[in-house]
Enzyme design. Sequence first.
Site, PDB file in Angstrom:
ATOM      1  N   HIS A  95      -5.570   1.430  -6.374  1.00 43.20           N
ATOM      2  CA  HIS A  95      -5.035   2.529  -5.569  1.00 43.20           C
ATOM      3  C   HIS A  95      -6.157   3.216  -4.787  1.00 43.20           C
ATOM      4  O   HIS A  95      -6.383   4.426  -4.909  1.00 43.20           O
ATOM      5  CB  HIS A  95      -4.315   3.541  -6.459  1.00 43.20           C
ATOM      6  CG  HIS A  95      -3.311   4.364  -5.713  1.00 43.20           C
ATOM      7  ND1 HIS A  95      -2.172   4.856  -6.299  1.00 43.20           N
ATOM      8  CD2 HIS A  95      -3.256   4.786  -4.408  1.00 43.20           C
ATOM      9  CE1 HIS A  95      -1.464   5.539  -5.411  1.00 43.20           C
ATOM     10  NE2 HIS A  95      -2.109   5.515  -4.259  1.00 43.20           N
ATOM     11  N   VAL A 152       0.851  -1.196   0.000  1.00 44.63           N
ATOM     12  CA  VAL A 152       0.000   0.000   0.000  1.00 44.63           C
ATOM     13  C   VAL A 152       0.886   1.246   0.000  1.00 44.63           C
ATOM     14  O   VAL A 152       0.418   2.348   0.290  1.00 44.63           O
ATOM     15  CB  VAL A 152      -0.952   0.025   1.217  1.00 44.63           C
ATOM     16  CG1 VAL A 152      -2.025  -1.036   1.084  1.00 44.63           C
ATOM     17  CG2 VAL A 152      -0.172  -0.140   2.532  1.00 44.63           C
ATOM     18  N   SER A 160      -6.837   2.190  -1.223  1.00 46.72           N
ATOM     19  CA  SER A 160      -6.808   1.749   0.168  1.00 46.72           C
ATOM     20  C   SER A 160      -7.099   2.864   1.162  1.00 46.72           C
ATOM     21  O   SER A 160      -7.613   2.607   2.249  1.00 46.72           O
ATOM     22  CB  SER A 160      -5.453   1.113   0.494  1.00 46.72           C
ATOM     23  OG  SER A 160      -4.395   2.032   0.301  1.00 46.72           O
ATOM     24  N   ASP A 165      -2.166  -2.650  -4.058  1.00 49.54           N
ATOM     25  CA  ASP A 165      -3.063  -1.519  -4.246  1.00 49.54           C
ATOM     26  C   ASP A 165      -2.405  -0.433  -5.080  1.00 49.54           C
ATOM     27  O   ASP A 165      -3.051   0.524  -5.493  1.00 49.54           O
ATOM     28  CB  ASP A 165      -3.483  -0.954  -2.889  1.00 49.54           C
ATOM     29  CG  ASP A 165      -4.535   0.130  -3.009  1.00 49.54           C
ATOM     30  OD1 ASP A 165      -5.589  -0.129  -3.635  1.00 49.54           O
ATOM     31  OD2 ASP A 165      -4.314   1.241  -2.483  1.00 49.54           O
ATOM     32  N   GLU A 178       0.144   3.148 -13.444  1.00 43.78           N
ATOM     33  CA  GLU A 178      -1.252   3.345 -13.065  1.00 43.78           C
ATOM     34  C   GLU A 178      -1.926   4.312 -14.027  1.00 43.78           C
ATOM     35  O   GLU A 178      -1.326   5.334 -14.374  1.00 43.78           O
ATOM     36  CB  GLU A 178      -1.342   3.895 -11.632  1.00 43.78           C
ATOM     37  CG  GLU A 178      -0.814   2.930 -10.584  1.00 43.78           C
ATOM     38  CD  GLU A 178      -0.977   3.448  -9.156  1.00 43.78           C
ATOM     39  OE1 GLU A 178      -1.665   4.470  -8.965  1.00 43.78           O
ATOM     40  OE2 GLU A 178      -0.415   2.832  -8.229  1.00 43.78           O
ATOM     41  N   ARG A 193       4.060   2.491  -2.574  1.00 39.60           N
ATOM     42  CA  ARG A 193       4.136   2.975  -3.944  1.00 39.60           C
ATOM     43  C   ARG A 193       4.548   1.826  -4.852  1.00 39.60           C
ATOM     44  O   ARG A 193       5.376   0.990  -4.485  1.00 39.60           O
ATOM     45  CB  ARG A 193       5.138   4.136  -4.068  1.00 39.60           C
ATOM     46  CG  ARG A 193       4.629   5.461  -3.532  1.00 39.60           C
ATOM     47  CD  ARG A 193       3.493   6.004  -4.389  1.00 39.60           C
ATOM     48  NE  ARG A 193       3.047   7.338  -3.994  1.00 39.60           N
ATOM     49  CZ  ARG A 193       2.025   7.554  -3.199  1.00 39.60           C
ATOM     50  NH1 ARG A 193       1.373   6.534  -2.665  1.00 39.60           N
ATOM     51  NH2 ARG A 193       1.647   8.792  -2.910  1.00 39.60           N
TER      52      ARG A 193
END
Length: 321
Positions: A278, A228, A280, A254, A259, A230
């Site tokens: 992404h 969680v 969380s 996550d 991305e 990077r």
Amino acid sequence: MSERTLLVFGTDPEPRLDRLTGRVRIVTCDERSLPELLPTADALLVWDFTSDAVRAAWPGGGPRPGWVHTASAGVDRLLCPELAGSDTVVTNARGVFEQPIAEYVAGLVIAMAKDFPGSWELQRQRRWKHRETMRVAGSRAVVVGSGPIGRAIGRTLMALGVATDLVGRTEREDDPEFGRVHGSAALDGLLPSADWVVCAAPLTDATRGMFHASVFGRMKPSARFINVGRGPMVVEKDLVDALLARTIGGAALDVFEEEPLPADSRVWDVPGLFVSPHMSGDTVGWRNALAEQFMDNFDRWAAGEPLLNVVDKRLGYVPVA
């Protein structure tokens, strides 16, 4: 004294800054208009913290804002050498995301320990298959990252009965909550006994790519890995290889190297890997909380008082007191 200008980068959705009406000139911008408007701003609110536009535009000509606030915990997509070396004060959204992320990690731990994904799949198949699952209490976690997010994760896991080792940049023997915070050099020795390895550190030159093949190779075959922090902290190919070879028991990501995660990425289909976009730290009302936090800090800025959540630009995060 001329009216101050607040430049807001990103408006999807637009931040609710009602308390600032009449107190500051608010100008919004996007990636195309940012370079032109940046020299006109006294302060910059980076509302769209998923973009690299500020890092790209900052080295340009003209004056720069004296204060930059990002509506995120991480500042890796913001900092460039020119900003890091300037007198501009950078603040972040420390205090908004910690507990939601900790709850998310705890949910993942419980879901994987109790094999919820397996139960949902068997339900889909209408199959009655009894299994035994793992106890969470009595298991052991290594949380990499001793900042506010890592500490919140550690506290939440310990409340579930999980023995937790916290790993930070430097070792501390007298931590008031955890007793001891291990230095990064201790990670290799902690991995073989961990049931859960959680990455919650900021992205820096020292942490980029830190979870690679040899790290996964030190984990026990039943261990699960959760990121969680990077995406670039993990060498995704090495994680995928470890899962396919069953070197580790499972993983949850996550955050990702790229991305949004491309639809054709092999990561989507890896057995034992849980993928989330992404999210969380994003709970109902999180954007309003970010706006309120910024306006509180704006009050301090307007009054000439010290700002909260000042990032050490050399380290890339807000130091823990």
